[in-house]
Design a protein around this motif. Sequence first.
Motif, PDB file in Angstrom:
ATOM      1  N   VAL A  61       0.860  -1.187   0.000  1.00 48.30           N
ATOM      2  CA  VAL A  61       0.000   0.000   0.000  1.00 48.30           C
ATOM      3  C   VAL A  61       0.892   1.231   0.000  1.00 48.30           C
ATOM      4  O   VAL A  61       1.909   1.269   0.700  1.00 48.30           O
ATOM      5  N   ARG A  62       0.519   2.223  -0.805  1.00 51.76           N
ATOM      6  CA  ARG A  62       1.209   3.502  -0.705  1.00 51.76           C
ATOM      7  C   ARG A  62       0.181   4.637  -0.713  1.00 51.76           C
ATOM      8  O   ARG A  62      -0.824   4.576  -1.432  1.00 51.76           O
ATOM      9  N   ARG A  63       0.460   5.616   0.092  1.00 51.10           N
ATOM     10  CA  ARG A  63      -0.464   6.738   0.240  1.00 51.10           C
ATOM     11  C   ARG A  63      -0.580   7.506  -1.082  1.00 51.10           C
ATOM     12  O   ARG A  63       0.390   7.669  -1.824  1.00 51.10           O
ATOM     13  N   HIS A  64      -1.796   8.011  -1.337  1.00 53.57           N
ATOM     14  CA  HIS A  64      -2.048   8.802  -2.540  1.00 53.57           C
ATOM     15  C   HIS A  64      -2.913  10.002  -2.137  1.00 53.57           C
ATOM     16  O   HIS A  64      -4.079   9.839  -1.748  1.00 53.57           O
ATOM     17  N   GLY A  65      -2.320  11.177  -2.198  1.00 52.61           N
ATOM     18  CA  GLY A  65      -3.051  12.367  -1.770  1.00 52.61           C
ATOM     19  C   GLY A  65      -3.216  12.401  -0.257  1.00 52.61           C
ATOM     20  O   GLY A  65      -2.455  11.782   0.490  1.00 52.61           O
ATOM     21  N   GLU A  66      -4.216  13.111   0.204  1.00 54.43           N
ATOM     22  CA  GLU A  66      -4.405  13.291   1.641  1.00 54.43           C
ATOM     23  C   GLU A  66      -5.023  12.078   2.324  1.00 54.43           C
ATOM     24  O   GLU A  66      -4.672  11.756   3.461  1.00 54.43           O
ATOM     25  N   SER A  67      -5.931  11.401   1.660  1.00 52.82           N
ATOM     26  CA  SER A  67      -6.666  10.350   2.362  1.00 52.82           C
ATOM     27  C   SER A  67      -6.761   9.025   1.613  1.00 52.82           C
ATOM     28  O   SER A  67      -7.186   8.023   2.186  1.00 52.82           O
ATOM     29  N   SER A  68      -6.370   8.996   0.346  1.00 53.77           N
ATOM     30  CA  SER A  68      -6.516   7.771  -0.435  1.00 53.77           C
ATOM     31  C   SER A  68      -5.224   6.951  -0.417  1.00 53.77           C
ATOM     32  O   SER A  68      -4.190   7.394   0.076  1.00 53.77           O
ATOM     33  N   ALA A  69      -5.311   5.753  -0.962  1.00 54.29           N
ATOM     34  CA  ALA A  69      -4.138   4.874  -1.041  1.00 54.29           C
ATOM     35  C   ALA A  69      -4.226   4.043  -2.310  1.00 54.29           C
ATOM     36  O   ALA A  69      -5.324   3.677  -2.752  1.00 54.29           O
ATOM     37  N   ILE A  70      -3.066   3.761  -2.900  1.00 60.96           N
ATOM     38  CA  ILE A  70      -2.989   2.819  -4.013  1.00 60.96           C
ATOM     39  C   ILE A  70      -2.619   1.462  -3.429  1.00 60.96           C
ATOM     40  O   ILE A  70      -1.587   1.318  -2.765  1.00 60.96           O
ATOM     41  N   VAL A  71      -3.488   0.493  -3.648  1.00 60.01           N
ATOM     42  CA  VAL A  71      -3.342  -0.827  -3.036  1.00 60.01           C
ATOM     43  C   VAL A  71      -2.968  -1.839  -4.121  1.00 60.01           C
ATOM     44  O   VAL A  71      -3.579  -1.877  -5.191  1.00 60.01           O
ATOM     45  N   GLU A  72      -1.956  -2.627  -3.827  1.00 59.76           N
ATOM     46  CA  GLU A  72      -1.505  -3.682  -4.731  1.00 59.76           C
ATOM     47  C   GLU A  72      -1.949  -5.024  -4.172  1.00 59.76           C
ATOM     48  O   GLU A  72      -1.602  -5.387  -3.052  1.00 59.76           O
ATOM     49  N   LEU A  73      -2.729  -5.756  -4.964  1.00 62.65           N
ATOM     50  CA  LEU A  73      -3.221  -7.063  -4.560  1.00 62.65           C
ATOM     51  C   LEU A  73      -2.681  -8.137  -5.504  1.00 62.65           C
ATOM     52  O   LEU A  73      -2.456  -7.876  -6.692  1.00 62.65           O
ATOM     53  N   LEU A  74      -2.480  -9.333  -4.965  1.00 65.00           N
ATOM     54  CA  LEU A  74      -2.343 -10.512  -5.804  1.00 65.00           C
ATOM     55  C   LEU A  74      -3.703 -11.183  -5.777  1.00 65.00           C
ATOM     56  O   LEU A  74      -4.116 -11.712  -4.742  1.00 65.00           O
TER      57      LEU A  74
END
Length: 250
Positions: free
Chosen positions: A12-25
């Motif tokens: 997971v990496r933060r994106h903007g103030e409150s969102s996150a980019i999530v990497e799933l398998l």
Amino acid sequence: MEWTDEGIVLGVRRHGESSAIVELLTRAHGRHLGLVRGGAGSRMRPLLQPGNSVTAVWRARLDEHLGTYAIEGLKLRAATLLGSSHGVYGVTHLSSIARLLPERDPHEEIYAMLEHSLDDFDDIGSAAVHVIYFELAMLSELGFRLGLEKCAVTGETTDLIYVSPKSGGAVSRTAGEPWRDRLLRLPPFLRHGETTSELTDQDLQDGFRLTGLFLLRYVLEPRGQGHSDARAGFINALTRQQARAAIPAP
């Protein structure tokens, strides 16, 4: 575009103030990223931890877009995994090598293997075996399968105790004896068709040496990478545990 699938959180990496980019398998859609709105908040943070299994609904206007995830928890292992040093290092390492898979390319056997490994991570010895098997499976999945079923010299299928560091093929006891100092040891739990109820500390170290050599040569170095610090941390945790177990009780 929309689909629903099960997935394991890799990162997971933060994106903007409150969102996150999530990497799933994911089970059927491979390694896949998506934006989770509110993913950086306190409500979603415990859910979006590496090693957790989730149900994800992915939506995007076009297939090539990043898209968004709506995620619900399925099996939250992270609290248990992060409770031990081998768990922290292990899940981080497994996530890092799963990340070598091409994006959006299904690998259902790897998904099932990762899921099974994480479910059986409490004991460090069992966890170590799972990590070694997962590394071998990743080598195969990426096109570098080791030939451990028969002797690369004679074609024999029994008494295979060595591996050639050049070819990655198994070598029988008889054929390998003259060059045993130059060969890798094939631990019993990796020998084709052989079962063993006993697992020694040396077996695990030999297993990591074997998979580590070929992962580095065939997969990591061509990408300009080396082994992760997490892999070294896991092996160090295993070594410390083995050392403590060897000390006789007072």
